[in-house]
Design a protein around this motif. Structure first.
Motif, PDB file in Angstrom:
ATOM      1  N   GLY A 177       0.809  -1.205   0.000  1.00  0.00           N
ATOM      2  CA  GLY A 177       0.000   0.000   0.000  1.00  0.00           C
ATOM      3  C   GLY A 177       0.848   1.263   0.000  1.00  0.00           C
ATOM      4  N   LYS A 178       1.958   1.192   0.720  1.00  0.00           N
ATOM      5  CA  LYS A 178       2.814   2.376   0.820  1.00  0.00           C
ATOM      6  C   LYS A 178       3.267   2.827  -0.569  1.00  0.00           C
ATOM      7  CE  LYS A 178       4.782   2.020   5.007  1.00  0.00           C
ATOM      8  NZ  LYS A 178       5.782   1.378   5.865  1.00  0.00           N
ATOM      9  N   SER A 179       3.779   1.891  -1.348  1.00  0.00           N
ATOM     10  CA  SER A 179       4.295   2.308  -2.660  1.00  0.00           C
ATOM     11  C   SER A 179       3.193   2.410  -3.709  1.00  0.00           C
ATOM     12  CB  SER A 179       5.412   1.381  -3.129  1.00  0.00           C
ATOM     13  OG  SER A 179       5.043   0.052  -3.048  1.00  0.00           O
ATOM     14  N   CYS A 180       1.994   1.937  -3.381  1.00  0.00           N
ATOM     15  CA  CYS A 180       0.874   2.129  -4.318  1.00  0.00           C
ATOM     16  C   CYS A 180       0.002   3.316  -3.902  1.00  0.00           C
ATOM     17  CB  CYS A 180       0.035   0.861  -4.426  1.00  0.00           C
ATOM     18  SG  CYS A 180       0.926  -0.526  -5.135  1.00  0.00           S
ATOM     19  N   LYS A 181       0.409   3.987  -2.845  1.00  0.00           N
ATOM     20  CA  LYS A 181      -0.203   5.254  -2.438  1.00  0.00           C
ATOM     21  C   LYS A 181      -1.603   5.098  -1.818  1.00  0.00           C
ATOM     22  CE  LYS A 181       3.412   7.430  -3.727  1.00  0.00           C
ATOM     23  NZ  LYS A 181       4.288   8.064  -2.742  1.00  0.00           N
ATOM     24  N   THR A 182      -1.824   3.994  -1.122  1.00  0.00           N
ATOM     25  CA  THR A 182      -3.123   3.812  -0.472  1.00  0.00           C
ATOM     26  C   THR A 182      -3.048   4.043   1.042  1.00  0.00           C
ATOM     27  OG1 THR A 182      -2.675   1.453  -0.291  1.00  0.00           O
ATOM     28  CG2 THR A 182      -3.982   2.173  -2.184  1.00  0.00           C
ATOM     29  N   THR A 183      -1.919   4.527   1.516  1.00  0.00           N
ATOM     30  CA  THR A 183      -1.743   4.699   2.961  1.00  0.00           C
ATOM     31  C   THR A 183      -2.765   5.667   3.556  1.00  0.00           C
ATOM     32  OG1 THR A 183       0.586   4.390   2.522  1.00  0.00           O
ATOM     33  CG2 THR A 183       0.017   5.133   4.719  1.00  0.00           C
ATOM     34  N   THR A 184      -3.016   6.761   2.869  1.00  0.00           N
ATOM     35  CA  THR A 184      -3.992   7.732   3.387  1.00  0.00           C
ATOM     36  C   THR A 184      -5.386   7.109   3.431  1.00  0.00           C
ATOM     37  OG1 THR A 184      -2.678   9.448   2.334  1.00  0.00           O
ATOM     38  CG2 THR A 184      -4.858  10.095   3.106  1.00  0.00           C
TER      39      THR A 184
END
Lengths: 311, 277
Positions: free
Chosen positions: A34-41
């Protein structure tokens, strides 16, 4: 042209948060990247709509299918190579065959995970997935295209694969640009050659058109963000109006955008196509622009191809 | 759901399911009788006692879900759906025929009452996890029952799904392994030994039950225990069964995994299923 650089995976992450706030049925199914796919937020702000199955992409596809049968609109988010190939049969059996409303949204498309090398670059995904019945296949050209096409994918009912860049690419659209799935965006009109591109190569097509203009050659430039369903009318118009087409893609020249365009042109019995793309070879760890250059995917290569076609 | 149904009635339903499934496969001259017969008693208990379903509204959102991860044994599920009125009973004669609801492997968009299309082994359980998770998130109290083959458990994805159900505390998910000991190329011990499923699921954090999958009293009792044990742990039933159960020449025979009976064999099967072996 606005030369602001931003990866389209950021567009995915930002739009998912917006969509998820408005629609509680929007789910994200992560597989530990998720971090590198930008789903953290999304995970932080909408935990009740977030699932992380760990490093288990096949399960991610099935869990998403199950969620979709219960009215959710799940986005499975991972890297392109896993989201298309590792999960391929699960997508076929449990998503496309039952025609479920699951979106596969993948970062690290094409050679954009440049430094990671061939294992993480993905040059086959759009071709493989466009052969699955019921599937829609999309690659946005920049940050704003990514946001609008993610929004459109959430609205449509049915399976959809979206592919994003790991590396930053120039922003070419503005916030208010309009996108319709299955309909190409004409970014420039011209009469000598048509350049049909998608994803991170649209910017190169635009640059090539500028270069050609200096030599008195005008190019029609299409952003074919959806390769399935292909905008057949737009391709036919290029053949009928211009007759000479160059396709450009950050994907294997086999079975991607170039292949899809050739299928249409071949059946018309007229027109000529030159395909520019990955030359059916695996990549390596190298700078992103170098990987494109090794495969002849540069502004200069596109301009040269146009001149050859016009000889 | 019908908690009033008696053990004798459930056994009678199981007999009907077996006869219907074998008839379907005989008429189609194609299909998988062995695994259909091994799971018949559990399917009978689920559809005629446990599950809250509505034949008039197959996609009712509060219904219990049934996922046949080992999709090839679908004639046994089709039989239950037909007897319950999810579709006209005469459709039961169309198994594997062109244009039929009753595909060789279950298709959710063709057949009412199928909650997810299956057929490719190893995948259905993941879908069941998604359904159970949606139920939890939506605050619904439906159950999800997933039937997995013992051979099917060779697929790595099964264990991915098993882990995810524990991670998300899915005590509304019941994983049932039809442990009949045979897969296509041989016994499970020869092809890929699974050792002790109960120990495995116990190690994965499940609330486990080990039963004789043909003992209706035990089946009923187990589901009652499961309904009373909403403790955050997903449920697992290790159902010891006999492949081809109820037809003498099919029992424990590899050849009857995927073969249709001829006229003579069919007559014998019907007689044995009616009168007992």
């Amino acid at each position: 042209m606005d030369k602001k650089m931003i990866a389209t995976r950021d567009g995915l992450g930002d739009e998912l948060v917006e969509l998820g706030k408005k629609n509680k049925s929007i789910y994200v199914v992560d597989a530990d990247i998720g971090k590198s796919c930008k789903t953290t937020t999304f995970a932080k702000t909408l935990p009740e709509q977030h699932v992380n199955v760990g490093i288990a992409e096949q399960n991610a596809a099935g869990v998403a299918a199950g969620l979709a049968t219960c009215g959710k609109v799940p986005f499975v988010v991972t890297y392109a190579v896993f989201g298309s190939l590792r999960m391929c049969e699960q997508i076929r059996q449990e998503i496309c065959y039952p025609n479920l409303n699951v979106k596969i949204a993948c970062s690290h498309g094409g050679v954009t995970p440049a430094n990671d090398g061939a294992s993480h670059q993905c040059i086959e995904d759009m071709g493989v997935l466009r052969t699955l019945p019921n599937m829609t296949v999309i690659m946005p050209a920049d940050y704003w295209a990514a946001r609008r096409l993610v929004e459109a994918a959430a609205k449509m009912d049915g399976p959809c694969y979206l592919r994003f860049t790991r590396d930053a690419i120039p922003v070419i659209y503005d916030e208010n640009a309009i996108f319709e799935i299955g309909k190409a965006n004409q970014l420039k009109e011209g009469k000598d050659v048509a350049i049909i591109a998608n994803g991170d190569t649209v910017r190169l097509a635009l640059e090539a058109a500028e270069v050609l203009e200096k030599d008195g050659i005008t190019a029609r430039v299409l952003d074919m963000h959806t390769i399935k369903p292909l905008d057949v009318d737009a391709v036919k118009a290029c053949v009928n109006d211009i007759g000479k087409i160059i396709t450009v893609e950050d994907h294997n020249i086999i079975n991607g955008l170039g292949g899809a365009v050739c299928e249409v042109v071949a059946e018309m019995g007229k027109g000529i196509v030159k395909r520019i793309g990955i030359q059916d070879q695996f990549g390596q760890s190298a700078p992103y622009e170098r990987l494109l250059a090794i495969n002849g995917i540069t502004t200069e290569d596109i301009a040269a191809a146009a001149k050859t076609l016009l000889k | 759901m019908n908690k009033e149904i008696t053990i004798a009635e459930l056994k009678e339903k199981a007999k009907q399911l077996r006869k219907t499934a074998v008839t379907m496969i005989y008429e189609a001259q194609s299909g998988h009788p062995g695994g259909a017969l091994s799971i018949a008693d559990i399917v009978s208990c689920l559809y005629f006692r446990e599950m809250n379903v509505d034949p008039k509204n197959p996609r009712w959102e509060d219904r219990d879900r049934f996922v046949l991860s080992k999709g090839h044994v679908c004639p046994i599920q089709y039989s239950a759906l037909g007897l319950l009125g999810f579709f006209p009973e005469e459709d039961l004669h169309t198994l594997r025929k062109e244009g039929s609801k009753l595909q060789g492997h279950p298709s959710m968009n063709k057949c009412p009452g199928i909650d997810i299309s299956t057929g490719s082994l190893g995948q259905g359980l993941s879908c069941a996890v998604g359904m159970a998770l949606a139920g939890k998130r939506d605050g619904k109290d439906y159950m999800v029952y997933a039937v997995v083959g013992d051979g099917e458990a060779d697929e790595g994805q099964i264990w991915e799904a098993v882990m995810a159900a524990y991670r998300y505390h899915l005590d509304n998910l019941v994983v049932i392994i039809d442990n009949n000991g045979l897969q296509i190329d041989g016994t499970t011990d020869e092809i890929m030994p699974q050792l002790d499923f109960t120990k495995k699921f116990d190690a994965f954090g499940y609330d486990t039950y080990e039963i004789d999958g043909h003992n209706m009293e035990q089946i009923v009792e187990t589901f009652d225990k499961i309904h009373a044990a909403k403790d955050g742990r997903p449920k697992f039933i290790n159902a010891h069964t006999v492949k081809g159960k109820g037809v003498s020449y099919m029992e424990n025979q590899l050849a009857w995994h995927g073969m249709a009976p001829n006229d003579e064999q069919y007559a014998q099967a019907m007689k044995e299923l009616e009168e007992g072996i």
